[in-house]
Design a protein around this motif. Structure first.
Motif, mmCIF file in Angstrom:
data_model
loop_
_atom_site.group_PDB
_atom_site.id
_atom_site.type_symbol
_atom_site.label_atom_id
_atom_site.label_comp_id
_atom_site.label_asym_id
_atom_site.label_seq_id
_atom_site.Cartn_x
_atom_site.Cartn_y
_atom_site.Cartn_z
ATOM 1 N N GLN A 188 0.968 -1.202 0.009
ATOM 2 C CA GLN A 188 0.303 -0.005 -0.163
ATOM 3 C C GLN A 188 0.952 1.426 0.099
ATOM 4 O O GLN A 188 1.893 1.239 0.578
ATOM 5 N N GLY A 189 0.387 2.181 -0.645
ATOM 6 C CA GLY A 189 1.144 3.313 -1.050
ATOM 7 C C GLY A 189 0.184 4.549 -0.936
ATOM 8 O O GLY A 189 -1.170 4.311 -0.518
ATOM 9 N N LYS A 190 0.482 5.643 -0.958
ATOM 10 C CA LYS A 190 -0.230 6.773 -0.921
ATOM 11 C C LYS A 190 -0.443 7.683 -2.010
ATOM 12 O O LYS A 190 0.696 7.695 -2.849
ATOM 13 N N VAL A 191 -1.182 8.519 -2.590
ATOM 14 C CA VAL A 191 -1.241 9.363 -3.741
ATOM 15 C C VAL A 191 -1.714 10.764 -3.191
ATOM 16 O O VAL A 191 -2.788 10.513 -2.724
ATOM 17 N N ILE A 192 -0.974 11.512 -3.568
ATOM 18 C CA ILE A 192 -1.326 13.051 -3.214
ATOM 19 C C ILE A 192 -1.682 13.811 -4.706
ATOM 20 O O ILE A 192 -0.943 13.813 -5.389
ATOM 21 N N GLU A 193 -2.765 14.532 -4.676
ATOM 22 C CA GLU A 193 -3.139 15.356 -5.681
ATOM 23 C C GLU A 193 -3.213 16.863 -5.273
ATOM 24 O O GLU A 193 -3.975 17.032 -4.292
ATOM 25 N N LEU A 194 -2.290 17.490 -5.912
ATOM 26 C CA LEU A 194 -2.250 19.054 -5.753
ATOM 27 C C LEU A 194 -2.987 19.927 -6.933
ATOM 28 O O LEU A 194 -2.419 19.753 -7.907
ATOM 29 N N ASP A 195 -3.716 20.749 -6.428
ATOM 30 C CA ASP A 195 -4.147 21.777 -7.329
ATOM 31 C C ASP A 195 -3.477 23.015 -7.349
ATOM 32 O O ASP A 195 -2.943 23.731 -6.201
ATOM 33 N N MET A 196 -2.750 23.347 -8.600
ATOM 34 C CA MET A 196 -1.643 24.343 -8.492
ATOM 35 C C MET A 196 -1.949 25.439 -9.343
ATOM 36 O O MET A 196 -2.560 25.220 -10.618
ATOM 37 N N SER A 197 -1.520 26.611 -9.196
ATOM 38 C CA SER A 197 -1.547 27.968 -10.126
ATOM 39 C C SER A 197 -0.560 27.840 -10.993
ATOM 40 O O SER A 197 0.655 27.109 -10.476
ATOM 41 N N GLY A 198 -0.490 28.385 -12.019
ATOM 42 C CA GLY A 198 0.899 28.584 -12.726
ATOM 43 C C GLY A 198 0.808 27.845 -14.356
ATOM 44 O O GLY A 198 -0.187 26.809 -14.073
ATOM 45 N N THR A 199 1.631 28.117 -15.113
ATOM 46 C CA THR A 199 1.486 27.417 -16.350
ATOM 47 C C THR A 199 2.466 26.576 -16.924
ATOM 48 O O THR A 199 2.771 25.662 -17.491
#
Lengths: 80, 80
Positions: free
Chosen positions: B38-49
């Motif tokens: 088992q591992g983890k997954v992190i989702e980040l919403d980020m600004s910038g292009t």
């Protein structure tokens, strides 16, 4: 054969771990991060060669044990 | 822009959660499963292009906060 299962909270469900990550990143100066969510990923080593059968079995495992389907959704990928 | 980070234990590091999953699946009759991790997954919403810049920043975040690089490895994917 390998089954990879992503389990994440459904949209709208409060994610305290994600909140903690977002806040910590902001404290560290990473202001470009507006939101964070955390889920888990489970990798299973499986015997057998029938991908469709494996996927059906893994779906069953998710419903019974691996995901809490009240608040979590899951996505299954089967690899050779 | 979205950053998806997979964090998992390095090979050889004991994974008690994975063990518990494998044992529980075996108890439930899913004998085709020989191992689980088992591992983890992190989702980040980020600004910038700028994807490359974002990846560099996320790598920094992983080293500083998101992964324990003594026992964990991570993989970064940047999406639009």
């Amino acid at each position: 054969m390998k089954a990879i299962i992503h389990v994440g909270l459904k949209p709208g469900v409060l994610d305290p771990q994600g909140r903690a990550i977002a806040r910590s990143l902001s404290d560290l100066g990473y202001d470009e991060v507006s939101d964070a969510r955390q889920g888990k990923v489970i990798e299973l080593d499986m015997s057998g060669t029938d991908k469709d059968a494996a996927e059906a079995r893994v779906k069953e495992m998710c419903e019974k044990l691996l995901a809490n389907t009240v608040i979590e959704s899951y996505r299954i990928t089967i690899e050779d």
